[in-house]
Design a protein around this motif. Structure first.
Motif, PDB file in Angstrom:
ATOM      1  N   VAL A   7      38.192  36.514  48.960  1.00 56.27           N
ATOM      2  CA  VAL A   7      37.904  37.925  48.688  1.00 56.27           C
ATOM      3  C   VAL A   7      37.426  38.050  47.236  1.00 56.27           C
ATOM      4  O   VAL A   7      36.249  38.131  46.976  1.00 56.27           O
ATOM      5  N   THR A  13      45.997  38.228  46.328  1.00 55.72           N
ATOM      6  CA  THR A  13      46.124  38.730  47.685  1.00 55.72           C
ATOM      7  C   THR A  13      47.550  38.461  48.151  1.00 55.72           C
ATOM      8  O   THR A  13      48.046  37.356  47.959  1.00 55.72           O
ATOM      9  N   PRO A  23      39.127  45.046  52.135  1.00 49.13           N
ATOM     10  CA  PRO A  23      38.770  43.644  52.421  1.00 49.13           C
ATOM     11  C   PRO A  23      39.967  42.699  52.366  1.00 49.13           C
ATOM     12  O   PRO A  23      40.068  41.769  53.172  1.00 49.13           O
ATOM     13  N   HIS A 112      34.161  37.845  51.577  1.00 48.92           N
ATOM     14  CA  HIS A 112      34.289  39.281  51.777  1.00 48.92           C
ATOM     15  C   HIS A 112      33.501  40.075  50.739  1.00 48.92           C
ATOM     16  O   HIS A 112      33.640  41.300  50.674  1.00 48.92           O
TER      17      HIS A 112
END
Length: 362
Positions: A7, A13, A23, A112
């Motif tokens: 991403v 994340t 995303p 992404h």
């Protein structure tokens, strides 16, 4: 399949709860589904990232962002921009992905953000690459850059027909709408019907927060606001805070679990007065919980909401007010059934798997 996914390099994340970043949400959910199907997942992100079902490869890259204010500062800091720091953080991770793919470790690389793999495409012509495009229309210079680096092995995925229409100069290999875990987002049968309306999204002018507040005033319903506001803007203090009280309540930037709990309180409707939505993940999350949606007939909202069946499509505040009064005609079970049929996470995962196999065999 052996899938490598990324991403952004500046933020861990999953994203902090006060950062709305669809995303990342989709990436973690897709990773979980694909891992459950036996695929090998490597997720590339900064130190501290955790993605269930995937092996995290961080390349020693430290995160630059830990909350919404740092995220805003990172995007506007002239020092970071002039020195291309954010792009370099992305590049370190993407470089490792391409190097390992060149050694045959992956069947496909999945990004992404479509700009991240561009500099590496010409040096790795045999590596299949898929990129999702979430924003539309893209800035003209980004569209130009994608054309400058265009390569047969780089496939772009749109998330809606509205997005494809907004970016006619891009060539898309597929249109794959977002998906939601409909076992996770589901109505609470024990919850009594709520009387309140809900707005969920970034508290910025283009999302139409002021219109949602006006609808609450004109209908007499309580409105609950969910989402982050930004300290580098006076919009929250000037346009939202003065209206807060018994009728308009700000719940804060909720985590995904907290948002799910709020949807399960059975709001009368989710209000979507946004000027343009490339997709709108919150819409299908609401529908999956049996919550109808009232939204402007703009962007991708008409591709998701079935007027008169799962909510209402309107042109302005007056029509939105009228739609609130018509909500008793909407069947919440029909809302959920349509979300399950058209926007399941499994369906989204299936569509990407099919594209991965296609590009891997090309």
């Amino acid at each position: 399949m052996r899938i490598a996914m990324m991403v952004k390099g500046c933020v861990c994340t999953p994203a902090p709860a006060d950062i709305i970043y669809s995303p990342m949400q989709l990436a973690t959910q897709l990773a979980r589904v694909w891992a459950g199907r036996g695929h090998h997942l490597d997720f590339y992100g900064p130190v501290g990232s955790e993605v269930p079902g995937a092996r995290v490869i961080d390349c020693g890259v430290p995160p630059l962002v830990t909350d919404k204010d740092e995220f805003t500062e990172a995007l506007t800091d002239p020092g970071l921009a002039s020195d291309n720091i954010l792009a370099l953080w992305d590049a370190r991770l993407a470089q490792e992905m391409f190097l390992r793919a060149g050694r045959g470790e992956y069947d496909v690389l999945y990004f992404h953000h479509p700009e991240v793999p561009l500099p590496f495409l010409a040096h790795h012509p045999g590596v299949p690459v898929v990129s999702s495009v979430y924003d539309s229309p893209l800035p003209p210079l980004l569209t130009q850059a994608i054309g400058m680096f265009a390569s047969p092995q780089h496939r772009l995925v749109a998330i809606s027909a509205a997005q494809r229409h907004a970016d006619p100069n891009l060539t898309f290999a597929a249109t794959i709408p977002g998906g939601v875990d409909t076992a996770d987002f589901a109505p609470d049968p024990a919850a009594p019907p709520g009387r309140h309306l809900l707005f969920a999204g970034r508290l910025v002018p283009e999302k139409g927060v002021g219109d949602a507040i006006e609808v609450a005033r004109l209908t007499g319903h309580e409105l609950r606001l969910v989402g982050p506001w930004y300290s580098n803007s006076s919009y929250f203090a000037d346009e939202i805070a003065p209206h807060l009280g018994d009728q308009v309540r700000y719940l804060g930037p909720l985590s995904l679990a907290e948002l799910r709990a709020e949807l399960r309180t059975r709001p009368r409707a989710l209000l979507m007065p946004s000027r343009h939505e490339s997709f709108g993940l919150i819409i299908i999350e609401a529908l999956a919980c049996g919550v109808p949606v009232i939204g402007l007939r703009r962007g991708a909202i008409p591709e998701i909401v079935i007027d008169g069946q799962t909510g209402f499509l309107v042109e302005d505040v007056d029509e939105m007010v009228a739609a609130v009064h018509r909500l008793p005609t909407i069947d919440s079970d029909a809302c959920r059934a349509d979300a399950v049929r058209r926007f399941s996470l499994d369906g989204m995962a299936d569509a990407y798997e099919a594209l991965f196999r296609q590009v891997g065999s090309a």
